[in-house]
Scaffold this motif. Structure first.
Motif, PDB file in Angstrom:
ATOM      1  N   ARG A 172      -1.420  -7.571  -0.173  1.00 48.35           N
ATOM      2  CA  ARG A 172      -0.942  -7.758  -1.553  1.00 48.35           C
ATOM      3  C   ARG A 172      -1.277  -6.536  -2.403  1.00 48.35           C
ATOM      4  N   VAL A 173      -2.483  -5.996  -2.235  1.00 44.42           N
ATOM      5  CA  VAL A 173      -2.861  -4.787  -2.971  1.00 44.42           C
ATOM      6  C   VAL A 173      -1.901  -3.651  -2.618  1.00 44.42           C
ATOM      7  N   ARG A 174      -1.659  -3.484  -1.333  1.00 43.19           N
ATOM      8  CA  ARG A 174      -0.733  -2.430  -0.909  1.00 43.19           C
ATOM      9  C   ARG A 174       0.637  -2.614  -1.551  1.00 43.19           C
ATOM     10  N   ASP A 175       1.141  -3.855  -1.554  1.00 48.74           N
ATOM     11  CA  ASP A 175       2.492  -4.102  -2.049  1.00 48.74           C
ATOM     12  C   ASP A 175       2.615  -3.907  -3.549  1.00 48.74           C
ATOM     13  N   PHE A 176       1.496  -3.978  -4.282  1.00 53.53           N
ATOM     14  CA  PHE A 176       1.529  -3.641  -5.705  1.00 53.53           C
ATOM     15  C   PHE A 176       2.044  -2.224  -5.923  1.00 53.53           C
ATOM     16  N   HIS A 177       1.834  -1.355  -4.929  1.00 55.21           N
ATOM     17  CA  HIS A 177       2.095   0.071  -5.094  1.00 55.21           C
ATOM     18  C   HIS A 177       3.452   0.522  -4.545  1.00 55.21           C
ATOM     19  N   THR A 178       4.248  -0.413  -4.060  1.00 54.91           N
ATOM     20  CA  THR A 178       5.514  -0.045  -3.408  1.00 54.91           C
ATOM     21  C   THR A 178       6.426   0.761  -4.320  1.00 54.91           C
ATOM     22  N   ASP A 179       6.532   0.371  -5.576  1.00 57.11           N
ATOM     23  CA  ASP A 179       7.478   1.015  -6.495  1.00 57.11           C
ATOM     24  C   ASP A 179       6.833   2.080  -7.382  1.00 57.11           C
ATOM     25  N   ILE A 180       5.576   2.421  -7.096  1.00 61.23           N
ATOM     26  CA  ILE A 180       4.916   3.447  -7.901  1.00 61.23           C
ATOM     27  C   ILE A 180       5.232   4.817  -7.292  1.00 61.23           C
ATOM     28  N   LYS A 221      -8.663  -5.533 -15.313  1.00 58.60           N
ATOM     29  CA  LYS A 221      -8.703  -6.943 -14.930  1.00 58.60           C
ATOM     30  C   LYS A 221      -7.666  -7.277 -13.860  1.00 58.60           C
ATOM     31  N   ARG A 222      -6.542  -6.587 -13.881  1.00 53.15           N
ATOM     32  CA  ARG A 222      -5.502  -6.855 -12.905  1.00 53.15           C
ATOM     33  C   ARG A 222      -5.788  -6.181 -11.570  1.00 53.15           C
ATOM     34  N   SER A 223      -6.401  -4.995 -11.600  1.00 55.11           N
ATOM     35  CA  SER A 223      -6.561  -4.196 -10.389  1.00 55.11           C
ATOM     36  C   SER A 223      -7.771  -4.581  -9.548  1.00 55.11           C
ATOM     37  N   LEU A 224      -8.904  -4.852 -10.196  1.00 54.61           N
ATOM     38  CA  LEU A 224     -10.139  -5.029  -9.446  1.00 54.61           C
ATOM     39  C   LEU A 224     -10.248  -6.335  -8.657  1.00 54.61           C
ATOM     40  N   PRO A 225      -9.846  -7.497  -9.192  1.00 55.06           N
ATOM     41  CA  PRO A 225     -10.024  -8.733  -8.421  1.00 55.06           C
ATOM     42  C   PRO A 225      -9.421  -8.703  -7.024  1.00 55.06           C
ATOM     43  N   PRO A 226      -8.167  -8.262  -6.831  1.00 51.33           N
ATOM     44  CA  PRO A 226      -7.646  -8.263  -5.461  1.00 51.33           C
ATOM     45  C   PRO A 226      -8.349  -7.267  -4.534  1.00 51.33           C
ATOM     46  N   ILE A 227      -8.919  -6.201  -5.084  1.00 47.73           N
ATOM     47  CA  ILE A 227      -9.687  -5.270  -4.250  1.00 47.73           C
ATOM     48  C   ILE A 227     -10.977  -5.939  -3.793  1.00 47.73           C
ATOM     49  N   PHE A 228     -11.649  -6.627  -4.713  1.00 48.10           N
ATOM     50  CA  PHE A 228     -12.839  -7.375  -4.319  1.00 48.10           C
ATOM     51  C   PHE A 228     -12.488  -8.453  -3.291  1.00 48.10           C
ATOM     52  N   MET A 229     -11.342  -9.110  -3.469  1.00 47.49           N
ATOM     53  CA  MET A 229     -10.946 -10.155  -2.528  1.00 47.49           C
ATOM     54  C   MET A 229     -10.547  -9.583  -1.176  1.00 47.49           C
ATOM     55  N   THR A 230     -10.143  -8.309  -1.153  1.00 49.25           N
ATOM     56  CA  THR A 230      -9.893  -7.644   0.121  1.00 49.25           C
ATOM     57  C   THR A 230     -11.207  -7.453   0.881  1.00 49.25           C
ATOM     58  N   VAL A 231     -12.239  -7.039   0.170  1.00 46.99           N
ATOM     59  CA  VAL A 231     -13.543  -6.801   0.795  1.00 46.99           C
ATOM     60  C   VAL A 231     -14.206  -8.109   1.207  1.00 46.99           C
ATOM     61  N   TYR A 232     -14.238  -9.078   0.298  1.00 49.60           N
ATOM     62  CA  TYR A 232     -14.998 -10.303   0.542  1.00 49.60           C
ATOM     63  C   TYR A 232     -14.158 -11.406   1.168  1.00 49.60           C
ATOM     64  N   GLY A 233     -12.924 -11.101   1.528  1.00 46.12           N
ATOM     65  CA  GLY A 233     -12.117 -12.041   2.287  1.00 46.12           C
ATOM     66  C   GLY A 233     -12.434 -11.954   3.773  1.00 46.12           C
ATOM     67  N   ALA A 234     -11.793 -12.792   4.546  1.00 44.64           N
ATOM     68  CA  ALA A 234     -11.943 -12.762   5.998  1.00 44.64           C
ATOM     69  C   ALA A 234     -10.941 -11.791   6.595  1.00 44.64           C
ATOM     70  N   ASP A 244      -8.584 -12.335   8.586  1.00 43.67           N
ATOM     71  CA  ASP A 244      -7.241 -12.908   8.608  1.00 43.67           C
ATOM     72  C   ASP A 244      -6.879 -13.607   7.299  1.00 43.67           C
ATOM     73  N   ASP A 245      -7.678 -13.418   6.261  1.00 48.84           N
ATOM     74  CA  ASP A 245      -7.395 -14.058   4.976  1.00 48.84           C
ATOM     75  C   ASP A 245      -8.004 -13.219   3.855  1.00 48.84           C
ATOM     76  N   ASN A 246      -7.265 -12.195   3.434  1.00 50.80           N
ATOM     77  CA  ASN A 246      -7.719 -11.316   2.359  1.00 50.80           C
ATOM     78  C   ASN A 246      -6.513 -10.800   1.589  1.00 50.80           C
ATOM     79  N   ARG A 264      -8.359  -0.642   6.636  1.00 52.02           N
ATOM     80  CA  ARG A 264      -7.304  -1.126   7.525  1.00 52.02           C
ATOM     81  C   ARG A 264      -6.729  -2.462   7.078  1.00 52.02           C
ATOM     82  N   ARG A 265      -7.433  -3.173   6.236  1.00 47.50           N
ATOM     83  CA  ARG A 265      -6.896  -4.422   5.714  1.00 47.50           C
ATOM     84  C   ARG A 265      -5.707  -4.192   4.781  1.00 47.50           C
ATOM     85  N   TYR A 266      -5.526  -2.977   4.283  1.00 39.93           N
ATOM     86  CA  TYR A 266      -4.402  -2.686   3.406  1.00 39.93           C
ATOM     87  C   TYR A 266      -3.098  -2.489   4.185  1.00 39.93           C
ATOM     88  N   GLY A 267      -3.199  -2.226   5.465  1.00 46.48           N
ATOM     89  CA  GLY A 267      -1.987  -2.008   6.242  1.00 46.48           C
ATOM     90  C   GLY A 267      -1.293  -0.700   5.944  1.00 46.48           C
TER      91      GLY A 267
END
Length: 285
Positions: free
Chosen positions: A89-97, A68-81, A83-85, A154-157
């Protein structure tokens, strides 16, 4: 190089996401449940990624919460614009992993090879689902999906160094990963343990109700999970699968690809056919 030439080069390199894209058409389709947990299991079969989940995730304590925590932001990355996705944020979730592998080497979730593998399993999820349960994709459609997925990534940066240039390259990459690289990491094995042991009772479901539901649910979940895995990964994970089961799986898939079923599905309301993230994207246009 002129601006026009630069634009042309970018057009050839990747394709946009949006209402006309095939990634949008298939990624949020609710029939996606038919492939089971294929992408999640395959992700965790890369040793570095599986270790990161083992060390840092609530996956083992509460699998549903992690999904539930992981999938929504991935879907919002795909279905966002563009300049607005949610990609950054998804990438930054993984900074400390990050941490240490059993052999003493180090891993980091933002290592480009590790991060791209996670993305590749989602791209292949779209390809496998559409080709298996919707329609046989043409080579051109597979190429289109892959080129659209480059825009998605590329939206993940994150560095796109490991990303193949085209679908031919992606096929070679995928086959090498499946044939030579993935392993039966404990995280992946745990994720498919219910195939032989039965699915644990979900939180919030009464024990009495689960005793009634489980005998029906467990065989279906095992069938979809095992049938949806590449043959070599079934072997690595010790998932039982017979020739008879394979024939039944292929008949089941062919039924879903049939014209009557597709016609019926296409005439259902959007709210039944797509998840909320896809619905929001299409409504925005």
């Amino acid at each position: 190089m002129t601006d026009l030439a630069e634009d042309a080069e970018q057009t050839l390199d990747a394709l946009p996401l949006g209402p006309e894209s095939l990634v949008w058409r298939y990624f949020g389709d609710n029939r996606m449940y038919l492939i089971g947990p294929r992408p999640a299991v395959l992700q965790n079969m890369l040793a570095e990624l599986g270790q990161g989940v083992l060390d840092h995730s609530v996956f083992f304590a509460d699998t549903a919460a992690r999904v539930k925590r992981s999938l929504p932001p991935i879907f919002m990355t795909v279905y966002g614009a563009d300049d607005d996705n949610e990609g950054i944020r998804v990438r930054d979730f993984h900074t400390d992993i990050k941490g240490e592998m059993p052999d003493g080497s180090r891993y980091h979730a933002l290592d480009p090879d590790t991060y791209f593998w996670a993305h590749a399993t989602f791209v292949e999820q779209v390809l496998y689902f559409a080709d298996t349960f919707v329609k046989r994709l043409t080579r051109a459609e597979k190429e289109q999906i892959y080129l659209e997925s480059k825009t998605w990534y590329r939206r993940y940066g994150v560095s796109d160094r490991p990303m193949p240039a085209d679908y031919d390259g992606f096929e070679r990459y995928w086959n090498r990963m499946i044939d030579e690289i993935v392993v039966a990491h404990p995280t992946a094995a745990y994720g498919v343990g219910y195939v032989t042991k039965g699915f644990p009772r979900p939180k919030g479901v009464a024990p009495a109700l689960w005793r009634v539901v489980a005998p029906v649910f467990n065989p279906i979940a095992a069938f979809l999970t095992t049938g949806g895995m590449p043959p070599r990964t079934r072997e690595l994970l010790g998932l039982p699968w017979s020739e008879g089961q394979e024939r039944r799986y292929q008949r089941f898939a062919a039924l879903w690809r049939s014209k009557p079923v597709n016609w019926l599905w296409d005439h259902l309301p959007m709210r039944l056919r797509y998840n909320t993230f896809a619905q929001t994207g299409y409504a925005r246009g």
